[in-house]
Scaffold this motif. Structure first.
Motif, short mmCIF file in Angstrom:
data_model
loop_
_atom_site.label_atom_id
_atom_site.label_comp_id
_atom_site.label_asym_id
_atom_site.label_seq_id
_atom_site.Cartn_x
_atom_site.Cartn_y
_atom_site.Cartn_z
N UNK A 127 0.93 -0.75 0.33
CA UNK A 127 -0.19 0.14 -0.20
C UNK A 127 0.55 1.18 -0.35
N UNK A 128 1.81 1.29 1.17
CA UNK A 128 3.18 2.60 0.70
C UNK A 128 3.19 2.82 -0.74
N UNK A 129 3.57 2.08 -1.24
CA UNK A 129 4.42 1.73 -2.68
C UNK A 129 3.27 2.71 -3.54
N UNK A 130 2.46 1.47 -3.30
CA UNK A 130 0.76 2.01 -4.51
C UNK A 130 0.65 3.80 -4.26
N UNK A 131 0.38 3.89 -2.98
CA UNK A 131 -0.06 5.14 -2.85
C UNK A 131 0.56 5.94 -3.39
N UNK A 132 1.85 6.05 -2.94
CA UNK A 132 2.80 6.76 -3.22
C UNK A 132 2.90 7.52 -4.80
N UNK A 324 -1.17 5.75 3.08
CA UNK A 324 -1.04 4.59 2.99
C UNK A 324 -1.64 3.77 4.77
N UNK A 325 -0.30 5.33 5.59
CA UNK A 325 -1.35 4.31 6.82
C UNK A 325 -2.54 4.27 7.32
N UNK A 326 -3.25 5.94 7.04
CA UNK A 326 -4.46 5.84 7.47
C UNK A 326 -5.41 4.91 6.74
N UNK A 327 -5.29 4.72 6.13
CA UNK A 327 -6.05 2.87 4.74
C UNK A 327 -5.63 2.40 6.04
N UNK A 338 -12.28 7.60 6.84
CA UNK A 338 -11.42 7.98 7.56
C UNK A 338 -9.17 8.69 6.86
N UNK A 339 -10.15 8.22 6.34
CA UNK A 339 -8.78 8.84 5.13
C UNK A 339 -9.32 10.28 4.99
N UNK A 340 -9.96 10.63 4.03
CA UNK A 340 -11.03 12.48 4.17
C UNK A 340 -10.36 13.01 6.18
#
Length: 396
Positions: A127-132, A324-327, A338-340
């Motif tokens: 997720x961190x990579x995809x979101x980045x 990614x941490x929030x998701x 939650x992201x919002x």
């Protein structure tokens, strides 16, 4: 994998158009200020209104994403941004305020919607990579705005530039239509909006330490990003740069945020704890913003460029790791909301920082003081994250 690639491509382009539209008033601000005979502090007020609208929208957008689907809400974000951008071209105070409200409120849905969609399609580990990768769309949009905006404005005028941006948003929103049925298959048509959703979102974010820390980090990081984005070009024009030269330098340094977001996301996917990654980025923001605040017209362009490059690599590059941490910390099915909610705290930073900067500019007539003061929250974030124990989600 094909589904993920299509989703990532669509969300990347969607956020590129949104970033371009939102940044355009900042990079062509000198022309707007001269034509409308406004004070330089006006640009801070405009973006504070943008942030206020975004704050309210992001707090309440979760149920809309669930009901209508992430792809449909992405289309809505683009159309509302287009209308707001077109209204700005009219140039009267009323339509500038209306522009800020529509552009800020509409565009702010883009990130929660994309997080909701990619959260469904991405393997948790990556997720961190995809979101980045997805969030590299923001510096891509800023880069295009910095290159094209000033040049197009000098070739014609700033109103024409704003209208071209609005038209491009509408065209791309129509291009997303074939994907709605394929990706919005999880929508719940019976979900209703309630004003209590604002409180529910806030409680979900403030209810756990990890999400609280992410919210505070987003506040501080977005404050630095906003100040740099909206005042860097204007500041350079006050120390002898032309608008085209300032826009070119802005675009040049923003380029580093593209690989920066990917590298930080890759490192945060298993090599470095996200908590340590974000603390390091926060310290980088503080040091570089203080140096920018101390700079002057006598400094070589290469030095100012290096300082701005560090700001770009930190203040414009944190998003993938934090989102990614929030998701990851959000309950299943609530990633968009939650992201919002976390991003809404970022909007508070984007709302308050320009107001503080404008007040300091009016009192001291110094851009440097504003750059330094608005980096203080990032210093506090670094200290909080470095003191946090390793047992939390942010430490895993």
């Amino acid at each position: 994998m094909n589904r993920l690639l299509v989703a990532l491509s669509a969300m990347f382009l969607q956020q590129t158009f949104v970033a371009l539209g939102r940044a355009l008033p900042a990079v062509i601000a000198p022309a707007m200020i001269a034509d409308l005979m406004l004070d330089s502090a006006w640009i801070g007020v405009y973006f504070s209104i943008v942030a206020a609208a975004a704050l309210m929208t992001q707090l309440g957008c979760g149920n809309f994403i669930v009901r209508y689907g992430a792809m449909r809400m992405s289309q809505a974000a683009l159309v509302l941004l287009a209308i707001g951008t077109a209204f700005a071209a009219i140039g009267t105070p009323f339509f500038l305020v209306l522009s800020a409200l529509l552009a800020g409120g509409g565009a702010s849905v883009s990130t929660p919607a994309s997080s909701h969609l990619l959260g469904r399609c991405s393997p948790p580990k990556y997720m961190p990579l995809i979101f980045s990768i997805k969030q590299t769309a923001v510096p891509a949009g800023l880069l295009i705005a910095g290159f094209v905006g000033p040049s197009l404005t000098e070739w014609s005028n700033w109103r024409y530039t704003m209208l071209i941006s609005a038209l491009s948003c509408v065209i791309f929103s129509l291009m997303l239509q074939p994907l709605v049925k394929h990706f919005d298959d999880d929508r719940i048509a019976t979900r209703k909006f309630h004003f209590s959703d604002f409180g529910t979102t806030l409680r979900s974010v403030l209810g756990t330490r990890d999400l609280r820390n992410l919210a505070f980090s987003c506040f501080a990081f977005n404050a630095v990003q906003t100040i740099f984005t909206i005042y860097f070009v204007v500041y350079l024009t006050t120390i002898g740069y032309t608008m085209v030269a300032a826009g070119f330098l802005f675009s040049l340094v923003v380029v580093i945020a593209v690989p920066g977001r990917i590298v930080w996301g890759l490192l945060g996917s298993g090599y470095i704890q996200p908590r340590i990654m974000m603390a390091t980025l926060a310290l980088g923001m503080v040091i570089s913003m203080v140096l920018l605040g101390l700079s002057s017209g006598g400094w070589p362009t290469i030095v100012i460029g290096i300082i701005a490059t560090v700001i770009s690599a930190t203040a414009l590059s944190w998003h993938g790791v934090l989102l990614a941490e929030a998701a990851r910390a959000a309950p299943e099915g609530s990633r968009g909301g939650v992201t919002g909610g976390v991003l809404s705290f970022g909007q508070i930073g984007a709302l308050t920082a320009p107001i503080i900067f404008a007040l300091l500019l009016g009192i001291s007539n110094s851009y440097g003081l504003g750059f330094i003061v608005c980096s203080i929250p990032a210093l506090l974030v670094a200290l909080v994250l470095l003191r946090q124990r390793q047992g939390s989600t942010l430490g895993k």
